[in-house]
Design a protein around this motif. Structure first.
Motif, PDB file in Angstrom:
ATOM      1  N   UNK A 144      48.744  43.574 -54.859  1.00  0.00           N
ATOM      2  CA  UNK A 144      50.111  44.038 -54.670  1.00  0.00           C
ATOM      3  C   UNK A 144      50.821  43.075 -53.721  1.00  0.00           C
ATOM      4  N   UNK A 145      51.943  43.491 -53.190  1.00  0.00           N
ATOM      5  CA  UNK A 145      52.715  42.617 -52.301  1.00  0.00           C
ATOM      6  C   UNK A 145      52.794  43.196 -50.900  1.00  0.00           C
ATOM      7  N   UNK A 149      53.377  47.270 -49.513  1.00  0.00           N
ATOM      8  CA  UNK A 149      52.581  47.945 -48.488  1.00  0.00           C
ATOM      9  C   UNK A 149      53.451  48.396 -47.317  1.00  0.00           C
ATOM     10  N   UNK A 150      54.408  47.576 -46.935  1.00  0.00           N
ATOM     11  CA  UNK A 150      55.308  47.963 -45.858  1.00  0.00           C
ATOM     12  C   UNK A 150      56.177  49.149 -46.262  1.00  0.00           C
ATOM     13  N   UNK A 151      56.523  49.223 -47.544  1.00  0.00           N
ATOM     14  CA  UNK A 151      57.363  50.319 -48.024  1.00  0.00           C
ATOM     15  C   UNK A 151      56.643  51.663 -47.963  1.00  0.00           C
ATOM     16  N   UNK A 155      50.307  51.803 -41.239  1.00  0.00           N
ATOM     17  CA  UNK A 155      50.091  51.081 -39.979  1.00  0.00           C
ATOM     18  C   UNK A 155      49.757  49.622 -40.257  1.00  0.00           C
ATOM     19  N   UNK A 156      50.131  48.765 -39.351  1.00  0.00           N
ATOM     20  CA  UNK A 156      49.955  47.330 -39.565  1.00  0.00           C
ATOM     21  C   UNK A 156      48.490  46.935 -39.724  1.00  0.00           C
ATOM     22  N   UNK A 157      47.587  47.661 -39.053  1.00  0.00           N
ATOM     23  CA  UNK A 157      46.177  47.268 -39.157  1.00  0.00           C
ATOM     24  C   UNK A 157      45.630  47.539 -40.558  1.00  0.00           C
ATOM     25  N   UNK A 158      46.166  48.545 -41.242  1.00  0.00           N
ATOM     26  CA  UNK A 158      45.748  48.790 -42.626  1.00  0.00           C
ATOM     27  C   UNK A 158      46.289  47.690 -43.527  1.00  0.00           C
ATOM     28  N   UNK A 169      46.106  43.979 -51.329  1.00  0.00           N
ATOM     29  CA  UNK A 169      45.595  44.925 -52.307  1.00  0.00           C
ATOM     30  C   UNK A 169      46.029  46.344 -51.976  1.00  0.00           C
ATOM     31  N   UNK A 170      46.054  47.185 -53.006  1.00  0.00           N
ATOM     32  CA  UNK A 170      46.360  48.601 -52.818  1.00  0.00           C
ATOM     33  C   UNK A 170      45.261  49.257 -51.964  1.00  0.00           C
TER      34      UNK A 170
END
Length: 265
Positions: A144-145, A149-151, A155-158, A169-170
């Motif tokens: 994915x992009x 993921x941000x959308x 959390x940033x660590x994930x 990746x998802x």
């Protein structure tokens, strides 16, 4: 991402092992609290948990090995390296259930009553254990992009942990973990609020709830165990959903109390 939590040089403790153990301990704690409320004898409870946990872990590993037989035939020593990952929850459920059938028959325990207690802790343990997959960078989905993921407000660590081999990746491990956590609270609510709860309904709800998510999430994963052209987890999910539907909607035996006289009958 570093898979090792503690490095003693000659001995490593992996994050995967920590989260699997944490999931087991939390599951046992919740199951014990539920069993104690219903008057289950303490010795009977810990004997049941001890043997069931061992059988379930062995079953989860053997299930995974059987569907990756080509690799393990060439690398048999890796069969014992469970800290590397490779515990299939469906294998654990199947092995644990088979053992409980014989255990309950031998000790004259009502299997469904016992399962109604176990599933509440089990689904919480699954929610926690999935985080071991995160640190092992496994059980993830397709490419994915970063924007996607941000959308999701992750959390940033994930997000950082989902950057694997040059692509994002998802986080399918997270989807399943969150779904299981919601299921845990729904089971508690169902047990507390639903009047005339029938024996087997909590078990039925667990099978349906988990199977729906697992079927969908499995279709997103890149490391599914396969049976020919089919994802074996999706096949098992369909079977478990049907079983769950039967016990939740069709099974007619009524019993308000799960335990009598400090033992399952």
């Amino acid at each position: 991402m570093d898979r090792i939590a503690l490095d003693f040089g000659f001995f490593h403790i992996y994050w995967y092992s920590i989260f699997i153990l944490l999931g087991v301990l939390c599951a046992v704690f919740v199951i014990y609290q539920e069993a104690k409320k219903q008057g289950m004898a303490k010795d009977q409870f810990f004997n049941m948990v001890f043997y069931t946990a061992i059988v379930a872990i062995i079953g989860a590993r053997l299930y995974y090995v059987l569907f990756n037989l080509n690799f393990y035939q060439k690398n048999p020593i890796h069969i014992f390296k469970i800290w590397e990952g490779g515990l299939a929850i469906h294998g654990g459920i199947l092995a644990g259930l088979i053992f409980l059938i014989f255990y309950c028959k031998k000790n004259k325990i009502n299997l469904l009553k016992l399962l109604d207690i176990i599933v509440i802790g089990l689904i919480l343990g699954q929610a926690i254990g999935r985080w071991g997959n995160f640190f092992n960078q496994e059980a993830y989905g397709g490419i994915t992009t970063l924007e996607h993921l941000k959308s999701l407000f992750l959390p940033s660590f994930i997000i950082h942990g989902m950057y694997i081999n040059g692509d994002y990746h998802e986080p399918t491990f997270f989807y399943e973990s969150l779904w299981n956590l919601i299921g845990f609270f729904l089971l508690l609510l169902l047990r507390k609020k639903k009047k005339n709860l029938r024996v087997g309904q909590l078990t039925g709800f667990y099978f349906m709830w988990y199977s729906v998510a697992r079927f969908m999430i499995e279709g997103m994963r890149t490391d599914s165990l396969m049976l020919g052209q089919f994802r074996i987890a999706q096949i098992v999910s369909i079977i478990l959903f049907i079983i769950g539907f039967y016990f939740y909607f069709l099974y007619k035996r009524k019993e308000k109390k799960l335990y009598r006289e400090e033992k399952l009958t």
